[in-house]
Design a protein around this motif. Structure first.
Motif: not given
Length: 346
Positions: A328-342
């Protein structure tokens, strides 16, 4: 040929697109294929309980040589009344004993390191209204300005952005969990730069005895992120341009296979998944045709700069290619991309 529609946002969709197939107001695209059954398929691949983190340290690749717009994360203390809240005496419990608090914040380019692209990352000029005039639009006909907003700087305030539709938070809420399938391109082609089209991908899958099914999360290892890790924050761009396979987004057969395969996501350990170094020859419409096809047409999220070496070695040693993938990416409303720790669980 375009698909005609009475959709409230678009009258025609691009050739090969799936706009509307998941609903008029869909904001997930092919992520809809990550169903409860896909989660169960992933869970059935857990045989030993071994876990692999597939993220680079988020301060890699280092510097901004790979992308001049993106910089490493910058950590700093939170502040109150002129005080930095690191090793800060918060309260006196009794004589000679203090509560000490450390609290920080970060300025972070959301797509600097291991990341997800949301469906708001790449759009196109397309005549969605069917009136002969192209508009800037995104997956499922969502529009620039109305849905993907850029607020200009005013009175010294910094400019702002917000994806009112297609933001990364929709992927976060859905969970991004299912069955991962690894195609180890580095094991087939080596870690030098190789352009991989449909024929090369099918050859790799046959050589590795890998089968990809609808709803799977396809993961490609090229060795690029492993080289980034070895460089330790000092990326050699000349060497990296010669490192790792890249998908050929100009191969129509490859794009058709991606559409027909019904994979839910496309993840890689390299920078951009596709060949981003190709120079336009004046006849092409897209600098990044794979991004155009996946994000704009299909609503198929892309992931980049995942660290896959240890997982790939373990799978090869055990004659496997499938695993449970939770990313899951960050639950950051309005963000276009996200860091992820798969996390891959085998």
């Amino acid at each position: 040929m375009t698909h005609q529609s009475d959709n409230k946002r678009w009258q025609q969709r691009p050739e090969g697109a799936n706009w509307g197939d998941f609903g008029t107001d869909d904001q997930l695209g092919r992520v809809n294929l990550l169903t409860a059954e896909q989660v169960l398929k992933g869970a059935r691949e857990v045989l030993t309980g071994n876990v692999f983190s597939l993220s680079l340290p988020l301060d890699l690749p280092g510097g901004n040589a790979l992308n001049p717009r993106r910089f490493p994360p910058r950590l700093s203390p939170t502040r109150l009344d002129g005080n930095d809240y690191v090793n800060f005496p918060l309260s006196r419990v009794h004589e000679g004993l203090l509560d000490v608090i450390s609290d920080d914040e970060v300025v972070l380019s959301l797509q600097y390191s291991s990341q997800w692209d949301s469906l708001a990352h790449v759009g196109a000029l397309f005549d969605a209204d069917g009136d002969g005039h192209a508009e800037r639009c995104y997956y499922n006909g969502y529009r620039a300005k109305a849905d993907i907003q850029h607020l200009s700087a005013v009175d010294g305030e910094a400019s702002a952005s917000r994806a009112r539709r297609l933001g990364i938070e929709h992927m976060a809420v859905h969970g991004m969990q299912g069955r991962g399938v690894l195609v180890d391109l580095a094991r087939v082609f080596g870690t030098g730069r190789t352009l991989v089209g449909y024929a090369e991908l099918m050859h790799a899958m046959k050589t590795l005895d890998v089968t990809v099914e609808a709803g799977d999360m396809l993961v490609l290892r090229t060795g690029f992120a492993e080289e980034v890790m070895r460089m330790g924050g000092r990326p050699d761009t000349t060497l990296l341009k010669r490192t790792g396979a890249v998908l050929d987004g100009r191969d129509d057969a490859l794009l058709e296979w991606i559409g027909d395969s019904q994979i839910a996501t496309l993840c890689a350990d390299n920078y951009a998944v596709e060949n981003a170094d190709h120079e336009l020859d004046g006849t092409e419409c897209c600098k990044l045709p794979l991004h155009h096809h996946c994000l704009f047409k299909l609503g198929l999220p892309l992931a980049e700069l995942w660290y896959l070496g240890p997982l790939a070695n373990w799978l090869a040693a055990h004659g496997r290619s499938r695993f449970m993938l939770t990313a899951p990416p960050l639950r950051l409303p309005g963000a276009i991309g996200s860091p992820v720790t798969p996390v891959a669980t085998v």
